[in-house]
Design a protein around this motif. Structure first.
Motif, PDB file in Angstrom:
ATOM      1  N   GLU A  28       3.260 -18.115  -4.499  1.00 12.83           N
ATOM      2  CA  GLU A  28       2.205 -19.036  -4.077  1.00 12.83           C
ATOM      3  C   GLU A  28       1.191 -18.301  -3.218  1.00 12.83           C
ATOM      4  OE1 GLU A  28       1.852 -23.519  -2.184  1.00 12.83           O
ATOM      5  OE2 GLU A  28       3.619 -22.273  -1.697  1.00 12.83           O
ATOM      6  N   GLU A  29       1.676 -17.452  -2.312  1.00 13.86           N
ATOM      7  CA  GLU A  29       0.765 -16.710  -1.439  1.00 13.86           C
ATOM      8  C   GLU A  29       0.005 -15.645  -2.232  1.00 13.86           C
ATOM      9  OE1 GLU A  29       2.640 -15.247   2.064  1.00 13.86           O
ATOM     10  OE2 GLU A  29       3.942 -17.002   2.282  1.00 13.86           O
ATOM     11  N   VAL A  30       0.653 -15.040  -3.196  1.00 17.08           N
ATOM     12  CA  VAL A  30      -0.013 -14.012  -4.006  1.00 17.08           C
ATOM     13  C   VAL A  30      -1.141 -14.622  -4.833  1.00 17.08           C
ATOM     14  CG1 VAL A  30       0.306 -12.278  -5.819  1.00 17.08           C
ATOM     15  CG2 VAL A  30       2.076 -12.608  -4.083  1.00 17.08           C
ATOM     16  N   LEU A  31      -0.876 -15.780  -5.437  1.00 14.79           N
ATOM     17  CA  LEU A  31      -1.907 -16.431  -6.259  1.00 14.79           C
ATOM     18  C   LEU A  31      -3.053 -16.987  -5.420  1.00 14.79           C
ATOM     19  CD1 LEU A  31       0.210 -18.215  -8.998  1.00 14.79           C
ATOM     20  CD2 LEU A  31      -1.408 -16.339  -9.293  1.00 14.79           C
ATOM     21  N   ALA A  32      -2.862 -16.991  -4.099  1.00 14.03           N
ATOM     22  CA  ALA A  32      -3.974 -17.337  -3.216  1.00 14.03           C
ATOM     23  C   ALA A  32      -4.894 -16.135  -3.000  1.00 14.03           C
ATOM     24  CB  ALA A  32      -3.441 -17.836  -1.879  1.00 14.03           C
ATOM     25  N   GLY A  33      -4.510 -14.985  -3.585  1.00 11.15           N
ATOM     26  CA  GLY A  33      -5.360 -13.801  -3.523  1.00 11.15           C
ATOM     27  C   GLY A  33      -4.893 -12.738  -2.555  1.00 11.15           C
ATOM     28  N   HIS A  34      -3.659 -12.849  -2.083  1.00  9.07           N
ATOM     29  CA  HIS A  34      -3.179 -11.913  -1.064  1.00  9.07           C
ATOM     30  C   HIS A  34      -1.956 -11.159  -1.572  1.00  9.07           C
ATOM     31  CE1 HIS A  34      -5.804 -14.238   1.489  1.00  9.07           C
ATOM     32  NE2 HIS A  34      -5.105 -15.341   1.227  1.00  9.07           N
ATOM     33  N   PRO A  35      -1.980  -9.814  -1.625  1.00  9.65           N
ATOM     34  CA  PRO A  35      -0.778  -9.050  -1.961  1.00  9.65           C
ATOM     35  C   PRO A  35       0.313  -9.320  -0.913  1.00  9.65           C
ATOM     36  CG  PRO A  35      -2.737  -7.673  -2.086  1.00  9.65           C
ATOM     37  CD  PRO A  35      -3.157  -8.941  -1.427  1.00  9.65           C
ATOM     38  N   ARG A  36       1.536  -9.448  -1.360  1.00 12.75           N
ATOM     39  CA  ARG A  36       2.625  -9.750  -0.443  1.00 12.75           C
ATOM     40  C   ARG A  36       3.836  -8.861  -0.742  1.00 12.75           C
ATOM     41  NH1 ARG A  36      -0.478 -11.455   2.490  1.00 12.75           N
ATOM     42  NH2 ARG A  36      -0.705 -13.577   3.348  1.00 12.75           N
ATOM     43  N   SER A  37       4.558  -8.484   0.353  1.00 10.18           N
ATOM     44  CA  SER A  37       5.789  -7.705   0.204  1.00 10.18           C
ATOM     45  C   SER A  37       6.833  -8.233   1.173  1.00 10.18           C
ATOM     46  CB  SER A  37       5.527  -6.218   0.455  1.00 10.18           C
ATOM     47  OG  SER A  37       5.085  -6.004   1.787  1.00 10.18           O
ATOM     48  N   PHE A  38       8.038  -8.412   0.664  1.00  7.30           N
ATOM     49  CA  PHE A  38       9.183  -8.821   1.468  1.00  7.30           C
ATOM     50  C   PHE A  38      10.296  -7.828   1.127  1.00  7.30           C
ATOM     51  CE2 PHE A  38       6.573 -12.503   0.615  1.00  7.30           C
ATOM     52  CZ  PHE A  38       6.359 -13.014   1.896  1.00  7.30           C
ATOM     53  N   VAL A  39      10.539  -6.899   2.043  1.00 10.80           N
ATOM     54  CA  VAL A  39      11.402  -5.760   1.715  1.00 10.80           C
ATOM     55  C   VAL A  39      12.887  -6.122   1.700  1.00 10.80           C
ATOM     56  CG1 VAL A  39       9.715  -4.099   2.550  1.00 10.80           C
ATOM     57  CG2 VAL A  39      11.442  -5.009   4.129  1.00 10.80           C
ATOM     58  N   ARG A  40      13.249  -7.237   2.352  1.00 10.47           N
ATOM     59  CA  ARG A  40      14.661  -7.652   2.353  1.00 10.47           C
ATOM     60  C   ARG A  40      14.750  -9.145   2.676  1.00 10.47           C
ATOM     61  NH1 ARG A  40      14.116  -4.318   6.577  1.00 10.47           N
ATOM     62  NH2 ARG A  40      15.311  -2.675   5.538  1.00 10.47           N
ATOM     63  N   CYS A  67      13.798  -3.047  -0.441  1.00 16.07           N
ATOM     64  CA  CYS A  67      12.704  -2.182  -0.885  1.00 16.07           C
ATOM     65  C   CYS A  67      12.503  -1.039   0.105  1.00 16.07           C
ATOM     66  CB  CYS A  67      11.426  -2.989  -1.015  1.00 16.07           C
ATOM     67  SG  CYS A  67       9.983  -2.007  -1.459  1.00 16.07           S
ATOM     68  N   VAL A  68      12.382   0.168  -0.432  1.00 19.01           N
ATOM     69  CA  VAL A  68      12.041   1.328   0.397  1.00 19.01           C
ATOM     70  C   VAL A  68      10.675   1.845  -0.052  1.00 19.01           C
ATOM     71  CG1 VAL A  68      14.455   1.963   0.842  1.00 19.01           C
ATOM     72  CG2 VAL A  68      13.287   2.869  -1.167  1.00 19.01           C
ATOM     73  N   ASP A  69       9.996   2.547   0.827  1.00 19.91           N
ATOM     74  CA  ASP A  69       8.659   3.080   0.538  1.00 19.91           C
ATOM     75  C   ASP A  69       7.722   1.949   0.099  1.00 19.91           C
ATOM     76  OD1 ASP A  69       6.661   4.883   0.349  1.00 19.91           O
ATOM     77  OD2 ASP A  69       7.450   5.965  -1.391  1.00 19.91           O
ATOM     78  N   GLU A  70       7.696   0.902   0.902  1.00 24.40           N
ATOM     79  CA  GLU A  70       6.957  -0.326   0.576  1.00 24.40           C
ATOM     80  C   GLU A  70       5.480  -0.070   0.291  1.00 24.40           C
ATOM     81  OE1 GLU A  70       5.423  -4.311   2.992  1.00 24.40           O
ATOM     82  OE2 GLU A  70       6.804  -2.864   3.929  1.00 24.40           O
ATOM     83  N   GLY A  71       4.815   0.706   1.146  1.00 22.16           N
ATOM     84  CA  GLY A  71       3.377   0.915   1.008  1.00 22.16           C
ATOM     85  C   GLY A  71       2.994   1.555  -0.304  1.00 22.16           C
ATOM     86  N   ARG A  72       3.715   2.605  -0.697  1.00 22.70           N
ATOM     87  CA  ARG A  72       3.380   3.290  -1.949  1.00 22.70           C
ATOM     88  C   ARG A  72       3.620   2.386  -3.150  1.00 22.70           C
ATOM     89  NH1 ARG A  72       6.007   6.128  -5.814  1.00 22.70           N
ATOM     90  NH2 ARG A  72       8.022   5.856  -4.741  1.00 22.70           N
ATOM     91  N   ARG A  73       4.741   1.702  -3.135  1.00 20.52           N
ATOM     92  CA  ARG A  73       5.071   0.831  -4.263  1.00 20.52           C
ATOM     93  C   ARG A  73       4.056  -0.316  -4.403  1.00 20.52           C
ATOM     94  NH1 ARG A  73      11.622   0.244  -4.874  1.00 20.52           N
ATOM     95  NH2 ARG A  73      12.095   2.500  -4.861  1.00 20.52           N
ATOM     96  N   LEU A  74       3.625  -0.873  -3.283  1.00 20.61           N
ATOM     97  CA  LEU A  74       2.649  -1.960  -3.349  1.00 20.61           C
ATOM     98  C   LEU A  74       1.299  -1.450  -3.846  1.00 20.61           C
ATOM     99  CD1 LEU A  74       2.313  -4.958  -2.882  1.00 20.61           C
ATOM    100  CD2 LEU A  74       1.620  -4.481  -0.520  1.00 20.61           C
TER     101      LEU A  74
END
Length: 371
Positions: A30-42, A86-93
């Protein structure tokens, strides 16, 4: 009803799974479709306990990026779910954003292709079911495509042949001139010609020719031809009937005038003009009112004459038969009746005038002799 989304592709880790729908509220999507990339590593399931998407996959981490097209519109999203943190969050995103951008472009292309296919299918259906003959020809008049033909000619028998093969020589120049104009100026042309009709006959067609443009360049001409043979025959019959009626009217000993509901003289024969000595400018005006006023000075009783005319115009369904005395000693027999169609539609009124002066004088002479 909560908004729902449907997957376009879902990789389960070993194979592509069937597409499915899920409720959007309460999910990280829901947050992503609002136009914002999101990451939840655990512990993504703990953050979104009501998201069936997460519980059904056993996800521990989530990365998501919106798919944004060239115009800035959000056309979907790309997400990665993992059963491990998730490890190396920034690169993967960052990588996911790149793939999301490419996926958005691909979706846009697929949508454009689908819209194009639908448009082409609608056009083909329209052309195939059109009652007119629709064909495209090149600069030399060769037939490139045609939606239908007249029996027994088949579509495949016409392709690649010159359109002039189906037109009598007397009409070929009309088509050539139209084709040259369309390719030179891009101006649509309208014309009527004869051409091949059903079973070897010759028919009349009303055609409109216009340019087919690709990339600003005229590559072909399209012709839409409508068979007007029956209409031409009907027009010819009407012209014959009109000529016949006009001939009968001119040969009649009566003066005949037909006036519309609006007071316009629709038809008058030469005898009518002669009897009333109408000035040329009155005839040209086609005004019944002008004609009435031009004859009043010739009448013994102009008031009674006008009153009768006005009465009949106010009562269009009535017929009338009377006699009119003129100051020069003549007597006119006058008959008037409404002009109606077979369906009863009123078009106007017809007037018949006959000079009965000789008959009236003979009757008077006989009356005196009898006395």
């Amino acid at each position: 009803v909560p908004p729902r989304v449907r997957t376009l592709a879902f990789w389960s880790g070993s194979d592509f799974a069937s597409d499915f729908e899920y409720a959007l509220p309460g999910t990280p999507c829901e947050e992503v479709l609002a136009g914002h990339p999101r990451s939840f590593v655990r512990e993504v399931r703990r953050r979104f306990p009501d998201a069936s998407l997460l519980s059904g996959t056993g996800a521990e981490s989530y990365l998501g990026a919106p798919m944004i097209d060239a115009s800035g519109g959000i056309v979907g999203h790309l997400a990665v779910l993992d059963t491990k943190a998730c490890v190396d969050e920034g690169r993967r995103l960052s990588v996911l954003k790149i793939f999301a951008a490419r996926a958005a472009a691909e979706l846009k292309r697929q949508k454009a292709e689908e819209e194009l296919r639908e448009s082409e299918e609608r056009w083909r259906s329209l052309v195939a079911n059109a009652p007119d003959i629709i064909l495209t020809i090149d600069r030399d008049g060769k037939i490139l495509s045609i939606n239908r033909t007249v029996p027994p000619i088949r579509v495949e028998d016409t392709l690649g042949r010159s359109v002039e093969e189906f037109i009598p020589p007397a009409h070929a120049e009309t088509v050539r001139t139209a084709l040259e104009t369309v390719f030179r100026d891009g101006t649509p042309q309208t014309y009527e010609t004869q051409a091949t009709g059903p079973h070897g006959t010759i028919s009349w067609y009303s055609s409109r020719m216009g340019p087919v443009t690709v990339g600003g360049r005229i590559v072909a001409a399209m012709i839409i031809a409508n068979d007007i043979t029956e209409r031409r025959r009907a027009d010819e019959d009407l012209r014959f009937q009109k000529t016949l009626l006009e001939s009968q009217s001119e040969a009649a000993i009566d003066g005949i005038l037909v006036v519309s509901k609006d007071g316009v003289m629709l038809s008058l024969n030469r005898r009518f003009v002669q009897m009333w000595d109408l000035p040329p400018e009155v005839v040209r005006s086609q005004s019944d009112e002008a004609a009435l006023h031009s004859v009043l000075e010739k009448l013994v009783d102009p008031t009674g004459f006008l009153d009768k005319v006005r009465h009949l115009y106010e009562n269009p369904g009535e017929e009338s038969h009377d006699e009119i005395l003129l100051k020069d000693g003549r007597t006119f027999d006058r008959f008037s009746a409404p002009v109606r169609s077979q369906g009863g539609v009123l078009y106007g009124r017809v007037w018949f005038f006959r000079d009965v002066t000789g008959r009236k004088r003979t009757e008077e002479t006989l009356r005196r002799a009898a006395e």
